[in-house]
Design a protein around this motif. Structure first.
Motif, PDB file in Angstrom:
ATOM      1  N   PRO A  27      42.150  27.141 -58.147  1.00 35.37           N
ATOM      2  CA  PRO A  27      42.843  26.639 -59.322  1.00 35.37           C
ATOM      3  C   PRO A  27      43.783  25.490 -59.023  1.00 35.37           C
ATOM      4  O   PRO A  27      44.328  24.903 -59.936  1.00 35.37           O
ATOM      5  CB  PRO A  27      43.635  27.872 -59.786  1.00 35.37           C
ATOM      6  CG  PRO A  27      43.921  28.616 -58.529  1.00 35.37           C
ATOM      7  CD  PRO A  27      42.688  28.427 -57.683  1.00 35.37           C
ATOM      8  N   PHE A  28      43.982  25.180 -57.770  1.00 35.16           N
ATOM      9  CA  PHE A  28      44.915  24.112 -57.418  1.00 35.16           C
ATOM     10  C   PHE A  28      44.156  22.812 -57.193  1.00 35.16           C
ATOM     11  O   PHE A  28      43.246  22.747 -56.371  1.00 35.16           O
ATOM     12  CB  PHE A  28      45.691  24.455 -56.141  1.00 35.16           C
ATOM     13  CG  PHE A  28      46.643  25.594 -56.309  1.00 35.16           C
ATOM     14  CD1 PHE A  28      47.796  25.455 -57.061  1.00 35.16           C
ATOM     15  CD2 PHE A  28      46.383  26.815 -55.713  1.00 35.16           C
ATOM     16  CE1 PHE A  28      48.678  26.508 -57.205  1.00 35.16           C
ATOM     17  CE2 PHE A  28      47.268  27.869 -55.855  1.00 35.16           C
ATOM     18  CZ  PHE A  28      48.413  27.718 -56.609  1.00 35.16           C
TER      19      PHE A  28
ATOM     20  N   SER B  50      55.981  30.621 -60.177  1.00 29.66           N
ATOM     21  CA  SER B  50      54.749  30.484 -60.951  1.00 29.66           C
ATOM     22  C   SER B  50      53.591  30.003 -60.078  1.00 29.66           C
ATOM     23  O   SER B  50      52.432  30.355 -60.324  1.00 29.66           O
ATOM     24  CB  SER B  50      54.967  29.513 -62.118  1.00 29.66           C
ATOM     25  OG  SER B  50      55.333  28.230 -61.648  1.00 29.66           O
ATOM     26  N   GLU B  51      53.876  29.192 -59.064  1.00 35.16           N
ATOM     27  CA  GLU B  51      52.834  28.721 -58.151  1.00 35.16           C
ATOM     28  C   GLU B  51      52.306  29.881 -57.312  1.00 35.16           C
ATOM     29  O   GLU B  51      51.100  29.952 -57.016  1.00 35.16           O
ATOM     30  CB  GLU B  51      53.385  27.598 -57.260  1.00 35.16           C
ATOM     31  CG  GLU B  51      53.714  26.332 -58.039  1.00 35.16           C
ATOM     32  CD  GLU B  51      54.428  25.286 -57.205  1.00 35.16           C
ATOM     33  OE1 GLU B  51      54.253  24.087 -57.488  1.00 35.16           O
ATOM     34  OE2 GLU B  51      55.175  25.669 -56.282  1.00 35.16           O
TER      35      GLU B  51
ATOM     36  N   ALA C  88      46.542  35.010 -58.414  1.00 28.99           N
ATOM     37  CA  ALA C  88      45.546  35.221 -59.468  1.00 28.99           C
ATOM     38  C   ALA C  88      44.197  34.588 -59.136  1.00 28.99           C
ATOM     39  O   ALA C  88      43.203  34.835 -59.826  1.00 28.99           O
ATOM     40  CB  ALA C  88      46.061  34.651 -60.792  1.00 28.99           C
ATOM     41  N   ALA C  89      44.153  33.770 -58.082  1.00 28.73           N
ATOM     42  CA  ALA C  89      42.917  33.041 -57.750  1.00 28.73           C
ATOM     43  C   ALA C  89      41.841  33.956 -57.175  1.00 28.73           C
ATOM     44  O   ALA C  89      40.670  33.588 -57.149  1.00 28.73           O
ATOM     45  CB  ALA C  89      43.222  31.915 -56.764  1.00 28.73           C
TER      46      ALA C  89
ATOM     47  N   ARG D   6      50.022  31.958 -59.552  1.00 27.02           N
ATOM     48  CA  ARG D   6      48.705  31.314 -59.698  1.00 27.02           C
ATOM     49  C   ARG D   6      47.858  31.535 -58.456  1.00 27.02           C
ATOM     50  O   ARG D   6      46.642  31.758 -58.551  1.00 27.02           O
ATOM     51  CB  ARG D   6      48.876  29.817 -59.954  1.00 27.02           C
ATOM     52  CG  ARG D   6      49.431  29.467 -61.331  1.00 27.02           C
ATOM     53  CD  ARG D   6      49.629  27.968 -61.443  1.00 27.02           C
ATOM     54  NE  ARG D   6      48.362  27.261 -61.348  1.00 27.02           N
ATOM     55  CZ  ARG D   6      48.261  25.979 -60.974  1.00 27.02           C
ATOM     56  NH1 ARG D   6      49.334  25.293 -60.645  1.00 27.02           N
ATOM     57  NH2 ARG D   6      47.087  25.396 -60.935  1.00 27.02           N
TER      58      ARG D   6
END
Length: 408
Positions: free
Chosen positions: A29-30, A41-42, A48-49, A45
């Motif tokens: 996602p990055f 938040s990073e 969550a990947a 994320r």
């Protein structure tokens, strides 16, 4: 120096320098694959990947509390389907690169202190580099693009060594000559160990007097190397004469034409190319394809047949070049096609008017039925500012379904 460490994604914390998931970059996602983690938040994320492990750079961010530095794991990792050969070569090239950085940094430190040069250790490293280039020149030539400004002096020696081996192979030299060329390239700039660091690392352009001091490095290196019985004459010659020019306007001896040895003529090309394409405190590195174009226009500077062989070794659009495709997209060259130098493998980008990447794609321009092609060199600075030139190796790994595991 870059220190890569593999950790569980769940161990990520603010202050760490994220250097990519242990998986294919294009599926993550990055879009930015290397950055300092500043927000919770990073981390969310990243978790969550769906990846179990990621890589951090402990030189650019914090390490795990109380953990021992673990540069690169020695354990085998699962092979990607259909890519075991390329993956293995890139892994080997990366480990070689990391080892070469440490070895070369130590070599310059020893020279600066006036200590004995370990000639056999240098020869052993060059043999590894020559073997890597013989197996797959793309792998190590890609990795040596990943220079940081503060590492330039000693990484330049590794780069010129690698380029010399690749050029020697293109010129049809045998294995012994390829290794000789590599050793000469590796030691060509050892004289810079005796230049004051405030001049060598000056963040601005040199004054005329400072430039004259820099010009002493070939003679200083020659004087240092000739004190050791194990240093071959061809290494001494390249160390002293790699700044000579075919028209006689170079230094220190103003040799011209055939007065300059073949190895020194080769080193002149490799040295300049790596210098102009590298980021320095006082200038941005030139685009690789643009560099070859400019170098081709310098009358009297290089031996013409050797320069043309160098272009063939790297490709008309060397790895890291930024090009414009006929489709209108900007692309980054990530692998050569030695059958047709005009049709490399590229990573193409679609952007918004605000230059935000909204889509990217790996394209083999030589593939059957492929209608897109390179229209012109681009050299757009926004690619550099977004870290995509440094990501050339990552994209190359991605193109082969390889795990991304190196930090910019």
């Amino acid at each position: 120096m870059t220190r890569l460490k593999k950790i569980e994604v769940g161990q990520l914390s603010v202050g760490m320098y994220f250097s990519g998931f242990d998986g294919a970059w294009i599926d993550t996602p990055f879009w930015r694959t290397s950055f300092l983690v500043r927000k919770a938040s990073e981390i969310a994320r990243a978790r969550a990947a769906g990846y179990t492990y990621c890589w951090i750079d402990t030189d650019q961010g914090i390490d795990l509390a109380g953990a021992e530095a673990d540069r690169l794991p020695e354990t085998e990792e699962p092979e990607a389907a259909g890519s075991s050969s390329s993956r293995s070569e890139l892994d080997d090239a990366l480990r070689l690169y990391e080892n070469a950085k440490q070895t070369t940094q130590q070599m310059f430190k020893q020279a600066r202190l006036g200590k004995t040069l370990d000639v056999e250790n240098c020869k052993s490293l060059v043999e590894e580099i020559a073997t890597s280039v013989a197996r797959d020149s793309n792998a190590l030539l890609s990795i040596i693009r990943l220079k940081r400004v503060d590492e330039y002096t000693y990484l330049h020696s590794i780069a010129v060594c690698t380029l010399m081996v690749a050029l020697a192979r293109t010129l049809g030299m045998d294995d012994i000559a390829c290794k000789e060329a590599g050793l000469a390239g590796y030691l060509h700039d050892v004289g810079k160990a005796f230049i004051p660091l405030e001049i060598l690392n000056k963040p601005d352009r040199l004054s005329e007097q400072e430039y004259k001091i820099i010009q002493r490095h070939p003679a200083l290196g020659y004087d240092y190397l000739k004190g050791f019985s194990g240093v071959p004459d061809y290494v001494l010659d390249v160390c002293l004469h790699h700044h000579e020019k075919i028209d006689g306007s170079g230094y220190p001896s103003r040799h011209q034409g055939n007065q300059i040895s073949v190895y020194s003529r080769m080193a002149a090309v490799c040295d300049v190319y790596d210098a102009v394409t590298s980021e320095r405190p006082y200038k941005s590195g030139w685009d690789p394809a643009e560099s070859l174009s400019r170098m081709a226009s310098w009358q009297g500077h290089f031996d013409r047949p050797i320069f043309l062989a160098f272009v063939k070794a790297l490709g008309i659009y060397p790895i890291g070049s930024i090009v414009k495709l006929q489709s209108g997209r900007t692309a980054l060259v990530i692998r050569q096609n030695h059958v047709d130098l005009t049709k490399p493998v590229v990573k193409a980008f679609v952007t918004t008017p605000s230059i935000e990447v909204v889509e990217s794609e790996i394209i083999d321009l030589s593939a059957p039925g492929q209608t897109d092609a390179i229209a012109e060199r681009s050299g757009q600075d926004w690619l550099k500012s977004n870290g995509l030139v440094i990501d050339s190796l990552k994209a190359m790994m991605e193109a082969s379904d390889l795990p991304m595991r190196i930090s910019g």
